[in-house]
Design a protein around this motif. Structure first.
Motif, PDB file in Angstrom:
ATOM      1  N   ASP A 186      48.905  22.019  42.279  1.00 33.49           N
ATOM      2  CA  ASP A 186      48.207  21.951  41.005  1.00 33.49           C
ATOM      3  C   ASP A 186      46.702  22.154  41.214  1.00 33.49           C
ATOM      4  O   ASP A 186      46.010  21.260  41.683  1.00 33.49           O
ATOM      5  N   PRO A 187      46.156  23.320  40.871  1.00 36.24           N
ATOM      6  CA  PRO A 187      44.728  23.539  41.095  1.00 36.24           C
ATOM      7  C   PRO A 187      43.872  22.747  40.116  1.00 36.24           C
ATOM      8  O   PRO A 187      44.298  22.481  38.997  1.00 36.24           O
ATOM      9  N   ASP A 188      42.657  22.392  40.539  1.00 36.61           N
ATOM     10  CA  ASP A 188      41.775  21.645  39.629  1.00 36.61           C
ATOM     11  C   ASP A 188      41.212  22.608  38.569  1.00 36.61           C
ATOM     12  O   ASP A 188      41.381  23.823  38.666  1.00 36.61           O
ATOM     13  N   PRO A 189      40.569  22.078  37.524  1.00 38.21           N
ATOM     14  CA  PRO A 189      40.132  22.941  36.409  1.00 38.21           C
ATOM     15  C   PRO A 189      39.101  23.990  36.815  1.00 38.21           C
ATOM     16  O   PRO A 189      38.886  24.948  36.077  1.00 38.21           O
ATOM     17  N   ARG A 229      41.632  26.742  38.785  1.00 39.95           N
ATOM     18  CA  ARG A 229      42.764  27.288  38.024  1.00 39.95           C
ATOM     19  C   ARG A 229      42.512  28.648  37.361  1.00 39.95           C
ATOM     20  O   ARG A 229      43.387  29.515  37.397  1.00 39.95           O
ATOM     21  N   ALA A 268      40.067  15.131  36.373  1.00 37.12           N
ATOM     22  CA  ALA A 268      39.017  16.130  36.614  1.00 37.12           C
ATOM     23  C   ALA A 268      38.865  16.936  35.333  1.00 37.12           C
ATOM     24  O   ALA A 268      39.835  17.119  34.593  1.00 37.12           O
ATOM     25  N   TYR A 269      37.661  17.371  35.042  1.00 34.12           N
ATOM     26  CA  TYR A 269      37.489  18.258  33.893  1.00 34.12           C
ATOM     27  C   TYR A 269      36.291  19.179  34.066  1.00 34.12           C
ATOM     28  O   TYR A 269      35.310  18.842  34.708  1.00 34.12           O
ATOM     29  N   ASP A 270      36.449  20.354  33.491  1.00 32.25           N
ATOM     30  CA  ASP A 270      35.349  21.285  33.342  1.00 32.25           C
ATOM     31  C   ASP A 270      34.678  20.904  32.025  1.00 32.25           C
ATOM     32  O   ASP A 270      35.307  20.979  30.960  1.00 32.25           O
ATOM     33  N   ARG A 326      35.156  15.647  38.948  1.00 28.72           N
ATOM     34  CA  ARG A 326      36.278  15.858  39.857  1.00 28.72           C
ATOM     35  C   ARG A 326      37.058  14.557  40.047  1.00 28.72           C
ATOM     36  O   ARG A 326      38.171  14.570  40.537  1.00 28.72           O
ATOM     37  N   ARG A 329      43.819  23.193  29.780  1.00 28.71           N
ATOM     38  CA  ARG A 329      43.751  23.460  31.222  1.00 28.71           C
ATOM     39  C   ARG A 329      42.448  23.006  31.850  1.00 28.71           C
ATOM     40  O   ARG A 329      42.349  22.901  33.067  1.00 28.71           O
ATOM     41  N   ALA A 330      41.446  22.783  31.029  1.00 29.83           N
ATOM     42  CA  ALA A 330      40.163  22.345  31.566  1.00 29.83           C
ATOM     43  C   ALA A 330      40.159  20.845  31.881  1.00 29.83           C
ATOM     44  O   ALA A 330      39.173  20.329  32.405  1.00 29.83           O
ATOM     45  N   ILE A 331      41.252  20.151  31.561  1.00 28.14           N
ATOM     46  CA  ILE A 331      41.374  18.722  31.914  1.00 28.14           C
ATOM     47  C   ILE A 331      42.610  18.559  32.786  1.00 28.14           C
ATOM     48  O   ILE A 331      43.688  19.039  32.438  1.00 28.14           O
ATOM     49  N   GLN A 332      42.457  17.885  33.904  1.00 30.00           N
ATOM     50  CA  GLN A 332      43.582  17.664  34.821  1.00 30.00           C
ATOM     51  C   GLN A 332      43.710  16.169  35.126  1.00 30.00           C
ATOM     52  O   GLN A 332      42.720  15.522  35.472  1.00 30.00           O
ATOM     53  N   LYS A 358      44.716  13.841  37.766  1.00 27.29           N
ATOM     54  CA  LYS A 358      44.959  14.002  39.200  1.00 27.29           C
ATOM     55  C   LYS A 358      45.902  12.932  39.742  1.00 27.29           C
ATOM     56  O   LYS A 358      46.720  13.201  40.611  1.00 27.29           O
TER      57      LYS A 358
END
Lengths: 252, 252
Positions: A125-128, A131, B16-18, B65, B92-95, B97
């Motif tokens: 699962d890649p981080d944002p 990805r 993690a988020y962009d 992160r 997708r910008a929020i993961q 972890k």
């Protein structure tokens, strides 16, 4: 060159782009192709439509670190100022990296002697931040099997089966795949491909073959058969666009 | 725990988020804060509004992160399935972890013993893949002067001048800046900051001071004076949000 003359120069430009927001390189009716956006900028600067010519199109979602295009236009303020003028009005996802004067005989596409692409696969699962620029493969891949498959594909072959051509089999589909490396670092697998030229969707088909080999779904023998027959099979997936980067266009 | 009971567990989540697409962490009327989006997902899973509590807010545009939040909810399928359920419906910008069961006494904010941030400065023109996550500073920075400034800032100080506080001076603004490293690699300068806690906009103010020092606009003596007086001056810029990453929240 005296002031007032309209001497036209050929400009060779190197650009980078994040492919995500755009409909690929090639001009689209909607105008949201990278070519359209850069041509609109060129038109703003020169006051008239001037076509730009790339080394080749990239599909929607494919990125570039070193796409090359050229155009002919009169400009008396030097290449660096032209670079700045072009770049100033572009979206942030497109960057003009360099502009140079080129001889009239230079052509982005026809002068190219090769291209280098990179493709990034991410296991798990890649981080944002990662990805948007990888294929999040989601399945374990046997690295040794991928390397064995790459060894079969390297070299001079008819790559018809590794393209998405629909037309008659007249087109020359023999290419020299000078390099096809598979390297691994943590969860990341990187494929480097260099050839004298690539067929439509060829890199993504090569990566699809490597991934199929890594999943144990395709043997080196089957890959040899694809090269020999030139017939694509449904066994061969096309890797998704967002992992693909046009790294460099080679010129003599 | 038998089936049917509504035993509530405290869940500690790392995400993690962009930050680019969102209005920061903290709940907004428009609903486009990261907290709002995760809470909407939690509500979908549990059928009712459940508040989530973060280690602290991050401003609009700031990335993470390793942001930590917790919430209390009944769930009988294990932490890993909760992680998957939360993650499945997020942009997708929020993961998400990791998700772990935590003791009732755990609190994302009040149990934290420290935080680690990273800040990325890019000298020159970053490519489209780098630009969204750096401060493209555009001016040359004297690296040795930045390191000298960092040495002045490290340690236990009243960082009032390095915050964006508007309230009365009652709040305790003394913090232990355990680490403030400046490292360089090519065109990239990275600042690592660790403290027992950070004031509002403190990391971006520290980076602003380092950049001002690097530009020759602020001396170590002026930085000492800011620490001593606690009075912010217009000389001290706040670095922009997109270069900032919340890397980790520390717990005992």
């Amino acid at each position: 060159m005296s002031a007032g003359t309209e001497k036209t120069t050929r400009w060779k430009c190197v650009c980078a782009y994040d492919g995500a927001p755009f409909a690929g390189w090639q001009s689209q009716r909607g105008g949201d192709a990278i070519q359209d956006i850069i041509e609109a900028r060129v038109e703003t600067i020169f006051g008239r439509l001037i076509r730009i010519h790339a080394s080749g199109r990239t599909d929607a979602g494919v990125h570039a670190r070193g796409q090359v295009f050229h155009f002919d236009a009169p400009w008396r303020h030097g290449a660096e100022k032209l670079r700045a003028a072009l770049g100033a009005g572009l979206p942030r996802a497109i960057q003009i990296k360099s502009v140079r004067e080129a001889p009239e005989t230079f052509h982005s596409r026809f002068s190219a002697t090769g291209k280098i692409y990179a493709y990034h696969i991410h296991l798990g699962d890649p981080d944002p931040f990662t990805r948007p620029h990888v294929w999040a493969c989601g399945r374990p891949l046997d690295f040794a099997a991928m390397q064995a498959a790459a060894a079969v594909l390297r070299g001079r072959h008819d790559f018809r089966a590794f393209s998405a051509l629909n037309g008659p089999p007249r087109e020359n589909t023999v290419r020299e795949l000078r390099r096809l490396d598979v390297t691994r670092r943590g969860a990341r697998i990187r494929v480097n491909a260099e050839a004298d030229g690539f067929l439509y969707k060829m890199v993504r088909s090569l990566v699809g073959a490597l991934a199929a080999a890594g999943e144990g779904k395709m043997t080196p023998g089957q890959i040899r058969e694809l090269l020999a027959t030139g017939k694509r099979t449904p066994l061969l997936p096309t890797a998704p666009p967002q992992g693909l980067f046009l790294e460099r266009v080679l010129y003599p």
